[in-house]
Structure formats: C-alpha cells, structure tokens
Design a protein around this motif. Structure first.
Motif, mmCIF file in Angstrom:
data_model
loop_
_atom_site.group_PDB
_atom_site.id
_atom_site.type_symbol
_atom_site.label_atom_id
_atom_site.label_comp_id
_atom_site.label_asym_id
_atom_site.label_seq_id
_atom_site.Cartn_x
_atom_site.Cartn_y
_atom_site.Cartn_z
ATOM 1 N N GLN A 1 -34.882 28.366 -41.905
ATOM 2 C CA GLN A 1 -36.160 27.654 -42.002
ATOM 3 C C GLN A 1 -36.088 26.546 -43.050
ATOM 4 O O GLN A 1 -36.587 25.433 -42.824
ATOM 5 C CB GLN A 1 -37.279 28.634 -42.339
ATOM 6 C CG GLN A 1 -38.662 27.996 -42.395
ATOM 7 C CD GLN A 1 -39.752 29.003 -42.726
ATOM 8 O OE1 GLN A 1 -39.472 30.160 -43.014
ATOM 9 N NE2 GLN A 1 -41.000 28.555 -42.695
ATOM 10 N N ARG B 1 -34.164 23.711 -41.579
ATOM 11 C CA ARG B 1 -34.917 23.036 -40.519
ATOM 12 C C ARG B 1 -36.030 22.166 -41.089
ATOM 13 O O ARG B 1 -36.316 21.074 -40.571
ATOM 14 C CB ARG B 1 -35.485 24.092 -39.569
ATOM 15 C CG ARG B 1 -36.155 23.538 -38.328
ATOM 16 C CD ARG B 1 -36.468 24.621 -37.303
ATOM 17 N NE ARG B 1 -37.277 25.700 -37.870
ATOM 18 C CZ ARG B 1 -36.831 26.921 -38.119
ATOM 19 N NH1 ARG B 1 -35.560 27.230 -37.884
ATOM 20 N NH2 ARG B 1 -37.640 27.847 -38.604
ATOM 21 N N GLN B 2 -36.644 22.603 -42.177
ATOM 22 C CA GLN B 2 -37.800 21.898 -42.732
ATOM 23 C C GLN B 2 -37.428 20.724 -43.625
ATOM 24 O O GLN B 2 -38.268 19.859 -43.878
ATOM 25 C CB GLN B 2 -38.656 22.882 -43.538
ATOM 26 C CG GLN B 2 -39.374 23.922 -42.690
ATOM 27 C CD GLN B 2 -40.141 24.923 -43.535
ATOM 28 O OE1 GLN B 2 -39.900 25.053 -44.738
ATOM 29 N NE2 GLN B 2 -41.063 25.635 -42.906
ATOM 30 N N LYS C 1 -35.184 17.577 -44.120
ATOM 31 C CA LYS C 1 -34.264 16.608 -43.539
ATOM 32 C C LYS C 1 -33.187 16.188 -44.540
ATOM 33 O O LYS C 1 -32.019 16.011 -44.178
ATOM 34 C CB LYS C 1 -35.047 15.380 -43.063
ATOM 35 C CG LYS C 1 -34.170 14.274 -42.504
ATOM 36 C CD LYS C 1 -34.992 13.058 -42.119
ATOM 37 C CE LYS C 1 -34.097 11.917 -41.662
ATOM 38 N NZ LYS C 1 -34.876 10.696 -41.338
ATOM 39 N N GLN D 1 -30.456 18.632 -44.723
ATOM 40 C CA GLN D 1 -29.570 18.485 -43.570
ATOM 41 C C GLN D 1 -28.545 17.369 -43.818
ATOM 42 O O GLN D 1 -27.341 17.539 -43.563
ATOM 43 C CB GLN D 1 -30.378 18.160 -42.318
ATOM 44 C CG GLN D 1 -31.365 19.237 -41.907
ATOM 45 C CD GLN D 1 -32.330 18.756 -40.828
ATOM 46 O OE1 GLN D 1 -32.090 17.743 -40.174
ATOM 47 N NE2 GLN D 1 -33.436 19.475 -40.649
#
Length: 395
Positions: free
Chosen positions: A205, A208-209, A211, A214
């Motif tokens: 999570q 995913r939340q 950016k 990432q």
C-alpha cells in the motif's frame, strides 16, 4: 526528543562508521571470487551465484527485518542484528564446502541490514532543514565501508587464506557492538501498537500510494545494479586482460573515494536545488562510465576513470533517493526505506547474476551490454516517474 541535541557531530560520525563497518560484509566476496572458486574447485559462475545470494539475502532482510524499526526500539534492534551478523560471518569463515559457504553468505546478507535501520534513525533525529546533509554524511560512511571492504578483502586475500577475511570482519563487528551499546542514542520512538503482520501488509500500500517512492525504488534498482555489474566481474576482467590478482581489484576500489568526498556535497545539493537534478546526474555519470569501459576498458587508465565516474554516479543516486524516501513520512520511515532498499539490492543481486553469466558466455562486451539494459530502464523511470523538484518537510 530534541533532535539537534541528540544528533551531535559525534553521533553522526558514529552512525556513519557503524553503517560502513556493517555494510562492508556484503562486499568482501567481490575481489576474492577467483580465490574462492579455486579453493572449492568450482566454476566462477558458481561463485557468482554465491555472491548473488549475499545481495539477495540482504534484499530480503530489508523487506522482512528493516520494517521492525517502525515497531521496536531501534537502539536494541541494531545491536541484535549486529550479533546475528557476527555469527553468520563466523559460519562463513568456518564453511568447509561451497554449499555451506553459500548458505552462510545468504545469512550474512540477511543479517547485515542494520545500516538501513540506522539511516531512518538518523533522519528522524535530524533537523528537517539539514536532513540531506545528515544523510549525506551517514551515507559517506556507508560508501567508505563498501570501498574499504573491497580493498581490505583483496589485499588480505593476496597474503593469507581468503577465509580470514570473514574472521577479521567478525572481530570488527564485536568491537563495533561494544561501542554502539555504550554511545548510540537511546530510541524513545517505538510503536508497540503496530503489529509485524500489519507492518508487512502495509508495504504494498505504501508503494502504491507514493509515486516518488516508486521512482526512487526503480532508480535505486537500476543504478546499484549497474554498480554491481562492474564490481562482480572486475576481478575476472583484470585477470583475463591484465593478468592481475585480487589485490589490484581491491586497490581499484579505493578510486571510489571520490564518491565519499562528494556525498556530503551531494546532500547539500539535494537540500538546496533538486533531487531530480542530482538523480539525472547520477544516471549520466554511470552511463559515461560504461561508455568508457566499453571503448577504453582495455587501457588501464580508462578503467580507472570509469570506476571514478561509476562510483560518483552511484553516490549521486543513493544520496538523492534516500533524501526523497526519508522526506515522505516519518512514521513509516523504516518501511519506506525497506521498500526502497529491497529494490536497491534486488537490482544489485540481479546485476551480479546477469553480469557473471554474461562474462562466462560473452566476455567484457556482454558485461557492458547488461549495464546498458539497466541504464535504459533508469532513463525511462527518470522521465516517466519524475522525481520531486524540491523535498518537502517530513510529515
């Protein structure tokens, strides 16, 4: 907790030294791979797999152990992991077969994660406006440990049995353990209301939340992968091209001192300008390094210049990405760091595996080709998952 009081210059220095001593465990194998292959009478590709196991073990240690820093007292957790690391090093020293040595190498990787507990700990103690500078200083210690581990390992391997490298590393760990127990700041920020299963379950999570997490994960994967492409095959290339031994491979590691000297400066650049800029520079330096390796690697001076540029590029990426990750969420700092560093060392493990495979089948050109693939992914990530222009205060 008064962070400015807690994080004195001596405390930052201690954290930097601790990070360097412990992370060195991951890199002792690189200059002595040829000696290990000869000792166990196995192929160089087999030893390349063992080296990959160390990096892979570290990656999974990051994923499964480092998040505990958001639950438990980090002062105690760092010391527990150091004790386990010392035991793993002693098993590596004793290992009578390559299978047991491979298992010990995996354990060395898993248990040597304390630096990645230290980094968010230092960030949590640092004044917000100087977080990049503090992280740069701690990461200077981390990179120094990597550099000296290669040099010490290569030199010791040339004058004594390679197994003693791991015994000496274990003794260094014992000394560090005594010092940390006495002088590392006590942690008052444990969150016993968090449960391990919940913490691990929150990792997807968080990725995913966020950016920017990432982007940092992809960039770290690629730039550390590129770094390991060189260092996992350099000893083989030196033996084939120049008929040189592990001592020279270790000495060449000292050329990365440029990255150490620039770490604090890079941290200031991140604070003052933009992590997007400094990560872009990291990609450029790494790409230039492998262009030189591919075209001028048969000249020793070309090899030296390329190593300097590669370590500088790795350090630009590491400091910048860490600053981004530690600026995202203070309460999840260990978990964010776990995600980032898992990706980072997964890239390192794959860089090690694919480069040793490429060396065995395609030689130096194949090694440079593997690096090119990592760099193309890094460029795509840089433009698609754009890094922040400025760091924002920690939430």
């Amino acid at each position: 907790m008064n962070s400015e009081k807690e994080l004195s210059g001596k405390t930052v220095l201690l954290m930097a030294i601790a990070a360097g001593v412990i992370v060195a465990n991951l890199n002792y194998i690189q200059p002595i791979e040829g000696l290990i292959a000869a000792s166990f009478q196995v192929s160089k590709a087999t030893v390349g797999v063992v080296a990959m196991l160390t990096q892979l073990g570290y990656a999974f240690g990051l994923l499964l152990i480092v998040p505990l820093g958001d639950i438990f007292n980090r002062y105690q957790l760092i010391q527990v992991m150091l004790v386990l690391s010392i035991i793993a090093l002693l098993v590596a020293f004793w290992a009578p077969t390559v299978t047991i040595f491979g298992l010990a190498s995996l354990l060395v990787g898993i248990t040597s994660v304390a630096p990645q507990i230290i980094i968010p700990y230092a960030a949590s103690l640092a004044p917000a406006l100087h977080q990049g500078k503090v992280l740069g200083n701690v990461l200077s210690g981390l990179l120094t440990g990597i550099l000296l581990s290669r040099s010490v390992s290569g030199l010791l391997g040339s004058v004594m049995r390679w197994q003693y490298v791991y015994l000496i590393a274990a003794l260094a760990g014992v000394i560090l353990l005594v010092i940390l127990h006495q002088y590392l700041p006590r942690d008052q920020r444990a969150q016993p209301n968090l449960h391990y299963r919940h913490v691990l379950g929150s990792l997807p999570q968080l990725l995913r939340q966020q950016k920017h997490l990432q982007g940092a994960a992809i960039n770290g994967f690629c730039l550390f992968g590129v770094s390991n492409v060189l260092w996992s095959t350099l000893a083989f290339y030196l033996a084939a091209q120049y008929h040189m031994g592990s001592n020279v491979a270790g000495l060449l590691g000292l050329l990365g001192i440029t990255g150490v000297l620039f770490a604090s400066i890079i941290g200031r650049l991140v604070d003052r300008y933009s992590p997007r800029l400094t990560i872009g520079l990291g990609i450029v330096f790494s790409a230039l390094a492998f262009l030189i390796f591919a075209s001028l690697g048969h000249f020793f001076i070309g090899l030296m210049v390329g190593i300097i540029l590669l370590d500088l590029g790795t350090q630009f990426g590491q400091v910048s990405n860490q600053a981004i990750v530690q600026s995202l969420n203070r309460e999840a700092s260990s978990r964010n760091n776990s995600i980032f560093m898992f990706s980072y060392f997964l890239g390192g493990a794959l860089g090690t595996f694919f480069s040793t495979f490429a060396w065995s089948h395609f030689g130096w050109a194949g090694v440079c080709g593997v690096a090119a693939i990592f760099l193309v992914i890094a460029v795509l990530g840089h433009f698609i998952l754009r890094e922040p222009k400025q760091l924002r205060p920690v939430q």
